[in-house]
Design a protein around this motif. Sequence first.
Motif, mmCIF file in Angstrom:
data_model
loop_
_atom_site.group_PDB
_atom_site.id
_atom_site.type_symbol
_atom_site.label_atom_id
_atom_site.label_comp_id
_atom_site.label_asym_id
_atom_site.label_seq_id
_atom_site.Cartn_x
_atom_site.Cartn_y
_atom_site.Cartn_z
ATOM 1 N N MET A 270 0.655 -1.233 0.110
ATOM 2 C CA MET A 270 0.035 0.107 -0.242
ATOM 3 C C MET A 270 0.926 1.172 0.057
ATOM 4 S SD MET A 270 -1.227 0.307 3.987
ATOM 5 C CE MET A 270 0.018 -0.153 5.336
ATOM 6 N N PRO A 271 0.494 2.347 -0.807
ATOM 7 C CA PRO A 271 0.898 3.486 -0.100
ATOM 8 C C PRO A 271 0.370 3.708 1.293
ATOM 9 C CG PRO A 271 -0.329 3.867 -2.040
ATOM 10 C CD PRO A 271 -0.694 2.387 -1.423
ATOM 11 N N SER B 281 -1.600 8.650 2.803
ATOM 12 C CA SER B 281 -1.667 8.922 1.131
ATOM 13 C C SER B 281 -3.002 8.834 0.667
ATOM 14 C CB SER B 281 -0.480 8.441 0.636
ATOM 15 O OG SER B 281 0.798 9.168 1.091
ATOM 16 N N HIS B 282 -3.642 7.546 1.053
ATOM 17 C CA HIS B 282 -4.724 7.314 0.562
ATOM 18 C C HIS B 282 -5.650 8.284 0.997
ATOM 19 C CE1 HIS B 282 -4.151 3.261 -1.265
ATOM 20 N NE2 HIS B 282 -3.332 3.021 -0.167
ATOM 21 N N ALA B 283 -5.942 8.547 1.975
ATOM 22 C CA ALA B 283 -6.759 9.861 2.482
ATOM 23 C C ALA B 283 -6.466 11.062 1.613
ATOM 24 C CB ALA B 283 -6.676 9.955 3.970
ATOM 25 N N PRO C 25 -10.053 -0.205 3.145
ATOM 26 C CA PRO C 25 -9.840 -1.268 2.741
ATOM 27 C C PRO C 25 -8.635 -1.968 3.451
ATOM 28 C CG PRO C 25 -10.205 0.219 0.867
ATOM 29 C CD PRO C 25 -10.236 0.973 1.940
ATOM 30 N N ASP C 26 -7.672 -1.011 3.895
ATOM 31 C CA ASP C 26 -6.669 -1.671 4.831
ATOM 32 C C ASP C 26 -6.800 -2.083 6.092
ATOM 33 O OD1 ASP C 26 -4.673 -1.703 3.089
ATOM 34 O OD2 ASP C 26 -3.868 0.193 3.253
ATOM 35 N N ALA C 27 -7.896 -2.012 6.499
ATOM 36 C CA ALA C 27 -8.658 -2.655 7.624
ATOM 37 C C ALA C 27 -8.024 -3.937 7.749
ATOM 38 C CB ALA C 27 -10.071 -2.558 7.975
ATOM 39 N N GLY D 73 -7.153 -12.306 3.228
ATOM 40 C CA GLY D 73 -5.883 -11.404 3.853
ATOM 41 C C GLY D 73 -5.542 -10.301 3.146
ATOM 42 N N HIS D 74 -4.503 -9.656 3.209
ATOM 43 C CA HIS D 74 -4.401 -8.278 2.737
ATOM 44 C C HIS D 74 -4.623 -8.222 1.465
ATOM 45 C CE1 HIS D 74 -2.960 -4.149 2.938
ATOM 46 N NE2 HIS D 74 -1.407 -4.298 2.599
ATOM 47 N N ARG D 75 -5.002 -7.225 0.980
ATOM 48 C CA ARG D 75 -5.434 -6.820 -0.452
ATOM 49 C C ARG D 75 -6.282 -7.598 -0.928
ATOM 50 N NH1 ARG D 75 0.493 -4.524 -3.187
ATOM 51 N NH2 ARG D 75 0.496 -2.507 -2.279
ATOM 52 N N GLY D 76 -7.031 -8.317 -0.054
ATOM 53 C CA GLY D 76 -8.274 -9.531 -0.701
ATOM 54 C C GLY D 76 -9.496 -8.771 -0.839
ATOM 55 N N THR E 258 -11.428 -6.691 0.663
ATOM 56 C CA THR E 258 -11.649 -5.426 1.003
ATOM 57 C C THR E 258 -11.131 -4.516 -0.137
ATOM 58 O OG1 THR E 258 -9.692 -5.027 2.358
ATOM 59 C CG2 THR E 258 -11.781 -5.607 3.442
ATOM 60 N N HIS E 259 -10.384 -5.216 -0.948
ATOM 61 C CA HIS E 259 -9.580 -4.156 -1.988
ATOM 62 C C HIS E 259 -10.369 -4.441 -3.315
ATOM 63 C CE1 HIS E 259 -6.570 -3.563 1.028
ATOM 64 N NE2 HIS E 259 -5.990 -2.851 0.090
ATOM 65 N N SER E 260 -11.456 -5.055 -3.399
ATOM 66 C CA SER E 260 -12.487 -5.430 -4.444
ATOM 67 C C SER E 260 -13.360 -4.371 -4.825
ATOM 68 C CB SER E 260 -13.017 -6.757 -4.497
ATOM 69 O OG SER E 260 -14.111 -6.457 -3.212
ATOM 70 N N SER F 12 -10.543 4.200 -5.060
ATOM 71 C CA SER F 12 -9.280 4.700 -5.426
ATOM 72 C C SER F 12 -8.085 3.976 -4.664
ATOM 73 C CB SER F 12 -9.282 6.078 -4.901
ATOM 74 O OG SER F 12 -9.391 6.331 -3.547
ATOM 75 N N HIS F 13 -8.612 3.446 -3.381
ATOM 76 C CA HIS F 13 -7.517 2.543 -2.660
ATOM 77 C C HIS F 13 -6.907 1.722 -3.432
ATOM 78 C CE1 HIS F 13 -5.916 1.442 1.428
ATOM 79 N NE2 HIS F 13 -5.767 0.261 0.404
ATOM 80 N N PRO F 14 -7.655 0.631 -3.704
ATOM 81 C CA PRO F 14 -7.058 -0.737 -4.400
ATOM 82 C C PRO F 14 -6.296 -0.272 -5.819
ATOM 83 C CG PRO F 14 -9.311 -0.837 -4.359
ATOM 84 C CD PRO F 14 -9.147 0.175 -3.460
ATOM 85 N N LEU G 258 -4.747 2.605 -6.362
ATOM 86 C CA LEU G 258 -3.055 3.321 -6.046
ATOM 87 C C LEU G 258 -2.536 2.046 -5.581
ATOM 88 C CD1 LEU G 258 -3.840 6.530 -3.866
ATOM 89 C CD2 LEU G 258 -3.131 6.117 -6.178
ATOM 90 N N ASP G 259 -2.958 1.224 -4.905
ATOM 91 C CA ASP G 259 -2.434 -0.031 -4.430
ATOM 92 C C ASP G 259 -1.832 -0.685 -5.483
ATOM 93 O OD1 ASP G 259 -2.582 0.497 -1.871
ATOM 94 O OD2 ASP G 259 -3.839 -1.404 -1.391
ATOM 95 N N MET G 260 -2.416 -0.934 -6.758
ATOM 96 C CA MET G 260 -2.042 -1.562 -7.817
ATOM 97 C C MET G 260 -0.877 -0.921 -8.451
ATOM 98 S SD MET G 260 -5.951 -2.617 -9.360
ATOM 99 C CE MET G 260 -5.393 -3.203 -10.823
HETATM 100 ZN ZN LIG Z 1 -4.348 -1.437 0.587
#
Ligand SMILES: [Zn+2]
Length: 180
Positions: free
Chosen positions: A1-2, A6-8, A38-40, A56-59, A61-63, A101-103, A105-107
């Motif tokens: 993640m950033p 930075s997401h906010a 999403p990073d919760a 798991g992480h980036r699972g 909640t990042h969809s 926007s969160h996932p 940026l993660d991408m």
């Molecule tokens: Zn993330």
Amino acid sequence: MPSIFSHAIFATFVGGALTRAKVPVRFWVLTACCAMLPDADVAGFAFGFSYGSLFGHRGITHSIAFALIVGVAIGVFAFRGSRAGLGTTALITYFTLVTLSHPLLDMMTDGGLGVALFAPFSDRRYFLPWRPIEVSPIGIRFFSQRGLEVLESEMIWVWLPALVLLLAAWLYRKGSAWLR
Ligand SMILES: [Zn+2]
């Protein structure tokens, strides 16, 4: 993640550029929260879910599906009584995009596993072809050398474009008000 901030910042700046109506403070608090939400999923580690699993992480909640559920929930329930000068459909669309926007940026980060954008229908993980943002390791110490490198990369690739967009929108509005 950033990093989570930075997401906010990204969502709030871009939101500011897109929003013309006068909106309550709640609107901006929710914008920042949705962008970080999403990073919760890092809590999943405490429950024994591996990084690569659906929870798991980036699972999940990042969809896109998760972003849509959050967008609908906020658009329908969070502004009852006051519609913040926006219709329900506009609110749903806005908060779905903020969460998404969160996932996205993660991408664009250069490390970790990709994002399960189409979960729960597919567990495939995705990155964008262009990944300029240095990944922020989970639980990074920001006052370390690595922390500063991550912050610098985020300022260039996340904060700056969002700030330019915000300033451009502000100038455009000032300009068109002046011409009237
Ligand atoms: Zn993330």
